[in-house]
Scaffold this motif. Sequence first.
Motif, mmCIF file in Angstrom:
data_model
loop_
_atom_site.group_PDB
_atom_site.id
_atom_site.type_symbol
_atom_site.label_atom_id
_atom_site.label_comp_id
_atom_site.label_asym_id
_atom_site.label_seq_id
_atom_site.Cartn_x
_atom_site.Cartn_y
_atom_site.Cartn_z
ATOM 1 N N LEU A 1 9.506 -6.154 6.275
ATOM 2 C CA LEU A 1 8.985 -7.181 7.175
ATOM 3 C C LEU A 1 9.408 -8.579 6.737
ATOM 4 O O LEU A 1 9.728 -9.433 7.569
ATOM 5 C CB LEU A 1 7.459 -7.100 7.268
ATOM 6 C CG LEU A 1 6.913 -5.990 8.156
ATOM 7 C CD1 LEU A 1 5.394 -5.909 8.028
ATOM 8 C CD2 LEU A 1 7.322 -6.185 9.591
ATOM 9 N N GLY B 1 7.133 -15.602 14.425
ATOM 10 C CA GLY B 1 6.243 -14.460 14.661
ATOM 11 C C GLY B 1 6.378 -13.895 16.062
ATOM 12 O O GLY B 1 6.378 -12.682 16.254
ATOM 13 N N GLY B 2 6.509 -14.770 17.033
ATOM 14 C CA GLY B 2 6.672 -14.312 18.416
ATOM 15 C C GLY B 2 7.975 -13.560 18.621
ATOM 16 O O GLY B 2 8.018 -12.541 19.315
ATOM 17 N N ARG C 1 11.520 -11.041 8.971
ATOM 18 C CA ARG C 1 11.020 -12.393 9.247
ATOM 19 C C ARG C 1 12.108 -13.428 8.955
ATOM 20 O O ARG C 1 12.343 -14.345 9.752
ATOM 21 C CB ARG C 1 9.781 -12.661 8.395
ATOM 22 C CG ARG C 1 9.120 -13.998 8.637
ATOM 23 C CD ARG C 1 7.855 -14.173 7.793
ATOM 24 N NE ARG C 1 6.868 -13.133 8.078
ATOM 25 C CZ ARG C 1 6.494 -12.188 7.209
ATOM 26 N NH1 ARG C 1 6.996 -12.152 6.000
ATOM 27 N NH2 ARG C 1 5.606 -11.285 7.551
ATOM 28 N N LYS D 1 7.157 -19.372 16.645
ATOM 29 C CA LYS D 1 8.404 -18.848 17.229
ATOM 30 C C LYS D 1 8.944 -17.689 16.399
ATOM 31 O O LYS D 1 9.454 -16.713 16.949
ATOM 32 C CB LYS D 1 9.453 -19.959 17.334
ATOM 33 C CG LYS D 1 9.219 -20.892 18.476
ATOM 34 C CD LYS D 1 10.365 -21.876 18.620
ATOM 35 C CE LYS D 1 10.115 -22.793 19.809
ATOM 36 N NZ LYS D 1 11.247 -23.679 20.052
ATOM 37 N N MET E 1 9.594 -11.925 16.286
ATOM 38 C CA MET E 1 9.436 -10.638 15.605
ATOM 39 C C MET E 1 8.661 -9.658 16.490
ATOM 40 O O MET E 1 9.061 -8.502 16.634
ATOM 41 C CB MET E 1 8.673 -10.831 14.286
ATOM 42 C CG MET E 1 9.449 -11.537 13.211
ATOM 43 S SD MET E 1 8.440 -11.860 11.747
ATOM 44 C CE MET E 1 8.052 -10.196 11.197
ATOM 45 N N THR E 2 7.580 -10.141 17.074
ATOM 46 C CA THR E 2 6.756 -9.281 17.928
ATOM 47 C C THR E 2 7.554 -8.774 19.119
ATOM 48 O O THR E 2 7.508 -7.582 19.445
ATOM 49 C CB THR E 2 5.507 -10.043 18.401
ATOM 50 O OG1 THR E 2 4.769 -10.460 17.252
ATOM 51 C CG2 THR E 2 4.639 -9.184 19.301
ATOM 52 N N LYS E 3 8.307 -9.649 19.742
ATOM 53 C CA LYS E 3 9.112 -9.256 20.898
ATOM 54 C C LYS E 3 10.107 -8.160 20.523
ATOM 55 O O LYS E 3 10.254 -7.164 21.237
ATOM 56 C CB LYS E 3 9.851 -10.476 21.442
ATOM 57 C CG LYS E 3 10.623 -10.218 22.701
ATOM 58 C CD LYS E 3 11.249 -11.497 23.220
ATOM 59 C CE LYS E 3 12.036 -11.221 24.493
ATOM 60 N NZ LYS E 3 12.672 -12.438 25.008
ATOM 61 N N LYS E 4 10.776 -8.319 19.374
ATOM 62 C CA LYS E 4 11.743 -7.306 18.942
ATOM 63 C C LYS E 4 11.062 -5.999 18.553
ATOM 64 O O LYS E 4 11.578 -4.918 18.836
ATOM 65 C CB LYS E 4 12.583 -7.828 17.779
ATOM 66 C CG LYS E 4 13.626 -8.820 18.220
ATOM 67 C CD LYS E 4 14.554 -9.167 17.087
ATOM 68 C CE LYS E 4 15.653 -10.069 17.615
ATOM 69 N NZ LYS E 4 16.751 -10.168 16.664
ATOM 70 N N MET E 5 9.893 -6.091 17.908
ATOM 71 C CA MET E 5 9.189 -4.865 17.520
ATOM 72 C C MET E 5 8.688 -4.101 18.740
ATOM 73 O O MET E 5 8.731 -2.871 18.762
ATOM 74 C CB MET E 5 8.039 -5.187 16.563
ATOM 75 C CG MET E 5 8.524 -5.531 15.175
ATOM 76 S SD MET E 5 7.194 -5.675 13.957
ATOM 77 C CE MET E 5 6.769 -7.387 14.128
ATOM 78 N N VAL E 6 8.226 -4.819 19.748
ATOM 79 C CA VAL E 6 7.781 -4.160 20.975
ATOM 80 C C VAL E 6 8.965 -3.488 21.658
ATOM 81 O O VAL E 6 8.860 -2.339 22.117
ATOM 82 C CB VAL E 6 7.072 -5.157 21.926
ATOM 83 C CG1 VAL E 6 6.892 -4.577 23.310
ATOM 84 C CG2 VAL E 6 5.727 -5.570 21.336
ATOM 85 N N SER E 7 10.110 -4.150 21.704
ATOM 86 C CA SER E 7 11.306 -3.547 22.297
ATOM 87 C C SER E 7 11.707 -2.284 21.545
ATOM 88 O O SER E 7 12.068 -1.276 22.151
ATOM 89 C CB SER E 7 12.478 -4.537 22.285
ATOM 90 O OG SER E 7 12.216 -5.609 23.142
#
Length: 101
Positions: free
Chosen positions: A32, A65-66, A36, A63, A68-74
Amino acid sequence: MTLENTLPELMSKTAATGIVPQDLQPYVAPALEEFRNEMASELGMHDYSYIDKGELPSRMNGKVGGGMTKKMVSFAEAVLAWNYKNRTLLNETVDAKPEMN
């Protein structure tokens, strides 16, 4: 060999349960951290690992964290779709087998 036997054991365990296997848990935090730093680099913050995060505006940290979240959801969507597709194919293969009398 059935399709079910070709599914990677690790993928079927983690995707179904959402739990990281015990032997992989020590790798989560460093992975992680690397992720990051890669995300921050994509956003133009190439020295993110050395920056005092308290000195950064919350918008910049957000930005990272956001992103990272977007890529993890994808990634999770791709894993879910892959598992769903393989279960569907497995069910079609089982249903298509002729009955033996």
